[in-house]
Design a protein around this motif. Sequence first.
Motif, PDB file in Angstrom:
ATOM      1  N   TYR A  18     -38.772 -19.593  36.880  1.00  0.00           N
ATOM      2  CA  TYR A  18     -39.238 -21.102  37.058  1.00  0.00           C
ATOM      3  C   TYR A  18     -38.152 -22.134  37.614  1.00  0.00           C
ATOM      4  O   TYR A  18     -38.185 -22.573  38.527  1.00  0.00           O
ATOM      5  N   LEU A  19     -36.949 -21.682  37.046  1.00  0.00           N
ATOM      6  CA  LEU A  19     -35.730 -22.594  37.179  1.00  0.00           C
ATOM      7  C   LEU A  19     -35.066 -22.388  38.591  1.00  0.00           C
ATOM      8  O   LEU A  19     -34.654 -22.966  39.298  1.00  0.00           O
ATOM      9  N   SER A  20     -35.449 -21.052  38.917  1.00  0.00           N
ATOM     10  CA  SER A  20     -34.729 -20.610  40.321  1.00  0.00           C
ATOM     11  C   SER A  20     -35.207 -20.935  41.531  1.00  0.00           C
ATOM     12  O   SER A  20     -34.866 -20.960  42.515  1.00  0.00           O
ATOM     13  N   ILE A  21     -36.781 -21.425  41.274  1.00  0.00           N
ATOM     14  CA  ILE A  21     -37.403 -21.852  42.417  1.00  0.00           C
ATOM     15  C   ILE A  21     -37.021 -23.226  42.977  1.00  0.00           C
ATOM     16  O   ILE A  21     -37.112 -23.701  44.213  1.00  0.00           O
ATOM     17  N   ALA A  22     -36.106 -23.757  42.128  1.00  0.00           N
ATOM     18  CA  ALA A  22     -35.504 -25.243  42.686  1.00  0.00           C
ATOM     19  C   ALA A  22     -34.186 -24.723  43.144  1.00  0.00           C
ATOM     20  O   ALA A  22     -33.607 -25.905  43.474  1.00  0.00           O
ATOM     21  N   SER A  23     -33.752 -23.654  43.198  1.00  0.00           N
ATOM     22  CA  SER A  23     -32.217 -23.294  43.579  1.00  0.00           C
ATOM     23  C   SER A  23     -32.257 -23.651  45.020  1.00  0.00           C
ATOM     24  O   SER A  23     -32.975 -23.377  45.792  1.00  0.00           O
ATOM     25  N   VAL A  24     -30.785 -24.048  45.132  1.00  0.00           N
ATOM     26  CA  VAL A  24     -30.650 -23.988  46.636  1.00  0.00           C
ATOM     27  C   VAL A  24     -30.624 -23.135  47.346  1.00  0.00           C
ATOM     28  O   VAL A  24     -30.605 -21.823  46.715  1.00  0.00           O
ATOM     29  N   GLY A  25     -30.855 -22.896  48.840  1.00  0.00           N
ATOM     30  CA  GLY A  25     -31.193 -21.840  49.609  1.00  0.00           C
ATOM     31  C   GLY A  25     -32.377 -21.069  49.413  1.00  0.00           C
ATOM     32  O   GLY A  25     -32.987 -20.284  50.198  1.00  0.00           O
ATOM     33  N   LEU A  26     -33.203 -21.612  48.410  1.00  0.00           N
ATOM     34  CA  LEU A  26     -34.754 -21.003  48.326  1.00  0.00           C
ATOM     35  C   LEU A  26     -35.561 -22.061  48.633  1.00  0.00           C
ATOM     36  O   LEU A  26     -36.874 -21.788  48.046  1.00  0.00           O
ATOM     37  N   GLU A  27     -35.216 -23.206  49.279  1.00  0.00           N
ATOM     38  CA  GLU A  27     -36.415 -24.272  49.569  1.00  0.00           C
ATOM     39  C   GLU A  27     -37.563 -23.750  50.003  1.00  0.00           C
ATOM     40  O   GLU A  27     -38.450 -24.435  49.577  1.00  0.00           O
ATOM     41  N   GLY A  28     -37.282 -22.834  50.679  1.00  0.00           N
ATOM     42  CA  GLY A  28     -38.586 -22.265  51.648  1.00  0.00           C
ATOM     43  C   GLY A  28     -39.625 -21.933  50.625  1.00  0.00           C
ATOM     44  O   GLY A  28     -40.928 -22.299  50.732  1.00  0.00           O
ATOM     45  N   PHE A  29     -39.254 -21.306  49.541  1.00  0.00           N
ATOM     46  CA  PHE A  29     -40.194 -20.738  48.584  1.00  0.00           C
ATOM     47  C   PHE A  29     -40.712 -22.030  47.677  1.00  0.00           C
ATOM     48  O   PHE A  29     -41.711 -21.996  47.426  1.00  0.00           O
ATOM     49  N   ALA A  30     -39.961 -22.720  47.353  1.00  0.00           N
ATOM     50  CA  ALA A  30     -40.098 -24.054  46.524  1.00  0.00           C
ATOM     51  C   ALA A  30     -41.468 -24.728  46.920  1.00  0.00           C
ATOM     52  O   ALA A  30     -42.059 -24.836  46.496  1.00  0.00           O
ATOM     53  N   ALA A  31     -41.328 -25.018  48.145  1.00  0.00           N
ATOM     54  CA  ALA A  31     -42.466 -25.823  49.068  1.00  0.00           C
ATOM     55  C   ALA A  31     -43.908 -25.082  48.401  1.00  0.00           C
ATOM     56  O   ALA A  31     -44.880 -25.713  48.466  1.00  0.00           O
ATOM     57  N   ALA A  32     -43.948 -23.812  48.705  1.00  0.00           N
ATOM     58  CA  ALA A  32     -45.081 -22.927  48.464  1.00  0.00           C
ATOM     59  C   ALA A  32     -45.528 -23.130  47.156  1.00  0.00           C
ATOM     60  O   ALA A  32     -46.739 -23.025  46.710  1.00  0.00           O
ATOM     61  N   LEU A  33     -44.488 -23.536  46.100  1.00  0.00           N
ATOM     62  CA  LEU A  33     -44.898 -23.142  44.710  1.00  0.00           C
ATOM     63  C   LEU A  33     -45.001 -24.724  43.744  1.00  0.00           C
ATOM     64  O   LEU A  33     -45.633 -24.490  43.059  1.00  0.00           O
ATOM     65  N   SER A  34     -44.086 -25.314  44.409  1.00  0.00           N
ATOM     66  CA  SER A  34     -44.026 -26.721  43.492  1.00  0.00           C
ATOM     67  C   SER A  34     -45.114 -27.313  42.877  1.00  0.00           C
ATOM     68  O   SER A  34     -45.568 -27.613  41.741  1.00  0.00           O
ATOM     69  N   THR A  35     -46.080 -27.835  43.981  1.00  0.00           N
ATOM     70  CA  THR A  35     -47.087 -28.454  43.610  1.00  0.00           C
ATOM     71  C   THR A  35     -48.211 -27.634  42.895  1.00  0.00           C
ATOM     72  O   THR A  35     -48.595 -28.041  41.628  1.00  0.00           O
ATOM     73  N   GLU A  36     -48.204 -26.435  43.408  1.00  0.00           N
ATOM     74  CA  GLU A  36     -49.156 -25.440  42.522  1.00  0.00           C
ATOM     75  C   GLU A  36     -48.674 -25.393  41.334  1.00  0.00           C
ATOM     76  O   GLU A  36     -49.713 -25.129  40.431  1.00  0.00           O
ATOM     77  N   VAL A  37     -47.475 -25.378  40.811  1.00  0.00           N
ATOM     78  CA  VAL A  37     -47.032 -25.123  39.684  1.00  0.00           C
ATOM     79  C   VAL A  37     -46.977 -26.321  38.692  1.00  0.00           C
ATOM     80  O   VAL A  37     -47.524 -26.381  37.495  1.00  0.00           O
ATOM     81  N   GLU A  38     -46.756 -27.671  39.307  1.00  0.00           N
ATOM     82  CA  GLU A  38     -46.563 -28.651  38.454  1.00  0.00           C
ATOM     83  C   GLU A  38     -47.971 -29.583  38.196  1.00  0.00           C
ATOM     84  O   GLU A  38     -48.100 -30.165  37.220  1.00  0.00           O
ATOM     85  N   LYS A  39     -48.802 -29.666  39.495  1.00  0.00           N
ATOM     86  CA  LYS A  39     -49.873 -30.401  39.398  1.00  0.00           C
ATOM     87  C   LYS A  39     -50.832 -30.315  38.101  1.00  0.00           C
ATOM     88  O   LYS A  39     -51.151 -31.093  37.456  1.00  0.00           O
TER      89      LYS A  39
END
Lengths: 225, 225, 225, 225
Positions: A110-131
């Motif tokens: 979970y913490l790593s999805i915020a990591s630099v260099g992986l922002e492409g992944f984050a976009a896909a997951l962030s809302t889905e996870v936090e909402k």
Amino acid sequence: MPKDALGNIATDKRERVLREAALAFAEHGFSRTDMAALAKRCGIAKGSIYNYFESKDELYLYVCRDGLERSRVAVWGGVDPAWNIFQVIEHTFREGVRFARAHPEYVKLYLSIASVGLEGFAAALSTEVEKPTADRLKELIRAGITARIVDRDVDVAQLAWLINNTYVMTLAALVSEHFRVRLQVYLQVPSDAHGALSDRQVTALRDRVVAMITDCLKPKPAHKR
Amino acid sequence: MPKDALGNIATDKRERVLREAALAFAEHGFSRTDMAALAKRCGIAKGSIYNYFESKDELYLYVCRDGLERSRVAVWGGVDPAWNIFQVIEHTFREGVRFARAHPEYVKLYLSIASVGLEGFAAALSTEVEKPTADRLKELIRAGITARIVDRDVDVAQLAWLINNTYVMTLAALVSEHFRVRLQVYLQVPSDAHGALSDRQVTALRDRVVAMITDCLKPKPAHKR
Amino acid sequence: MPKDALGNIATDKRERVLREAALAFAEHGFSRTDMAALAKRCGIAKGSIYNYFESKDELYLYVCRDGLERSRVAVWGGVDPAWNIFQVIEHTFREGVRFARAHPEYVKLYLSIASVGLEGFAAALSTEVEKPTADRLKELIRAGITARIVDRDVDVAQLAWLINNTYVMTLAALVSEHFRVRLQVYLQVPSDAHGALSDRQVTALRDRVVAMITDCLKPKPAHKR
Amino acid sequence: MPKDALGNIATDKRERVLREAALAFAEHGFSRTDMAALAKRCGIAKGSIYNYFESKDELYLYVCRDGLERSRVAVWGGVDPAWNIFQVIEHTFREGVRFARAHPEYVKLYLSIASVGLEGFAAALSTEVEKPTADRLKELIRAGITARIVDRDVDVAQLAWLINNTYVMTLAALVSEHFRVRLQVYLQVPSDAHGALSDRQVTALRDRVVAMITDCLKPKPAHKR
DNA sequence: AATGAATGAGTCTTCATTCAT
DNA sequence: CATGAATGAAGACTCATTCAT
């Protein structure tokens, strides 16, 4: 998104792959995780992973999603719709801490999805996870206000954010060297030789944090008049 | 730790290298940053970087340390020792946000030291980075209690942690896709087409967050009696 | 072949460079010797070496030649023209062993000119180095035959070769791990914990070897008739 | 020590890799041998070599060991246990010379294990390589003494060493520029335009050398009385 | 579906040599 | 003549992915 083959193999093999992948990604990070080494850990051939997933990226994304779902089930699965905000916080922090200790790898992911260099992944997951969590927390606070168990003047959204910040930082301290050190610097929790926190300390910490949040929520005496 | 050569080259070249390295590491993360590409960005030969630093690892560590020092100076440099906790929070959040917008790369580097797979680095930096802020915040809260401008019943350490959590999460939202989405999900701040927050929104957000903290600190009316 | 600059610098600096270069090349071999590290060992700047020598190759060749000349002087310098073959062998083996112990680096360099990958160098040095010794040995054997102190039926050239083979193999055993082990395997000379041979063992070995050669040279009783 | 993959590939591919590696290492020496170029020579991809061997070092060590084993088989494989020392010397020198002409690369590798800078390798191989030959030679000499075909007063160990020195120097002259020049300087063997020795010369040389050794071994007439 | 050898672009790092000061 | 920063070609090794079996 994974290939059909993933659904066609024995359940225990699938579980093994997902578990080992989560552990490997959590331990080394995305870039430093070696697909060949991962395959060996899983007890399968390198090529087999590519029968289940298109690519390392897809595997990573799937493992993250899967881990986040497992977290959600572990933490929110037992929440009774009838509970109020205080009960839910008590429960989710307790289960969250338990889950983080049992499966630090998923919290790390979970913490790593915020990591630099992986922002492409984050976009896909962030809302889905936090909402979902955000919505439930806010709904619970609002219900609390209606029920007069929560101070009527609180900024609902803000408080929900603060509660989740605290939750994230608490769990992060249980799985990440940096966040553990940071927490100890602030809260002066002593650690053993290896820097780990004992069960007792973790429980105390959790209760202290929950108390703080409860305190923020409670109706202020001055306003009760 | 860096080689002597780093101290012997022209200041602007050194600055250029440090700036470009910070940008590159912040943009791609440690593993995905290519030393050859970095050298080109710096306008120097590949081998030259190795005249300044022993290795990619050493460069990364140095750049992080350097960036953290720059943050500290930018945010805490102008703090007047005579200020109270409210003034300091007002100031540090304002300057922190300003710095994060001017140099998101350094904030990203701060976030990255917690990244999985880089824990070796974190150990060296975490205390070094967190301790000074933690100590100052706690001292300010204590002074506030003495001066009766802060509620006497607050848990000093915990509140300092909460304030810094909020600070970190706020700045994180300005530099990281994931944390921005997360903040928007909670605080329902609209974003423009590219997902960025406008200056106006950032300012409003900052004030809202500072207000919340102030509210947590203020003496509770009930106790005033 | 070296540049003029080599002749213009202080003698002790020149000696230092040649000594350290010999040690470095002997220790690491040609390819693995680092010019920057060598300069540091010499206490001079990297660029300075290139003021004295055109290239690493030239430096190597010069150092080898220089070392071979030093060996020659040390071993053959004190040879009295009036001595017979037995006296000369006695002397050269004694001085050769002494020199090998004092300056193993030069013996190593001698061995290295035969190394694979350095054949270009060998061509330039081989004859230059071997011819004088070969000629003197053969001349001494012939004189010995004339003086009837050497068996009249020996194959002069062959014996000279055999003597020098023995000389080379003996010295090699003093400076090279492989040749030392090889010698010990054949001659069953025990070594100390670090594999080194003691002074006493070396002396005994030398005398044993010299005795063998003397035996090969001596007139055979059968022929005396 | 090599990876499993080496054992799983087609025999001719494995042979090709070992042959080309031996040729490359013998031609350029360890340091100057380029793994990429070697792979190309082998007709395989760069990465494939690393499927067979952990590293260049391991490959080198394996190739040396393999080459030494091939030498041993070629030279000692046809030795009849019933033969006496003279027959064995005759045979091993003949086969040794034949092998050196057919596979100079393996003889070069043998010489290279004594090279400066590669002493780490030597330690592992020296005893392993020298012991068997040393033991057999000494045993044969002893048997010769018993059978009264060898002079009873010889120093067995020393003579074995001398025989092998001669063998090594003879083979070395066939594969190394330096040793060939050295041998020619001593034995005045003329060479053709390219410095190479003709078959006829090599045969003559071999017989001459064997004769010398035989002469050293033979009972001295004086003792026969 | 399983395997694991094959691939080759990519990456970090080294180092002989140059040259401006 | 001394210095040491600059250069960039070279080289060992990695690793995600493919594909023949």
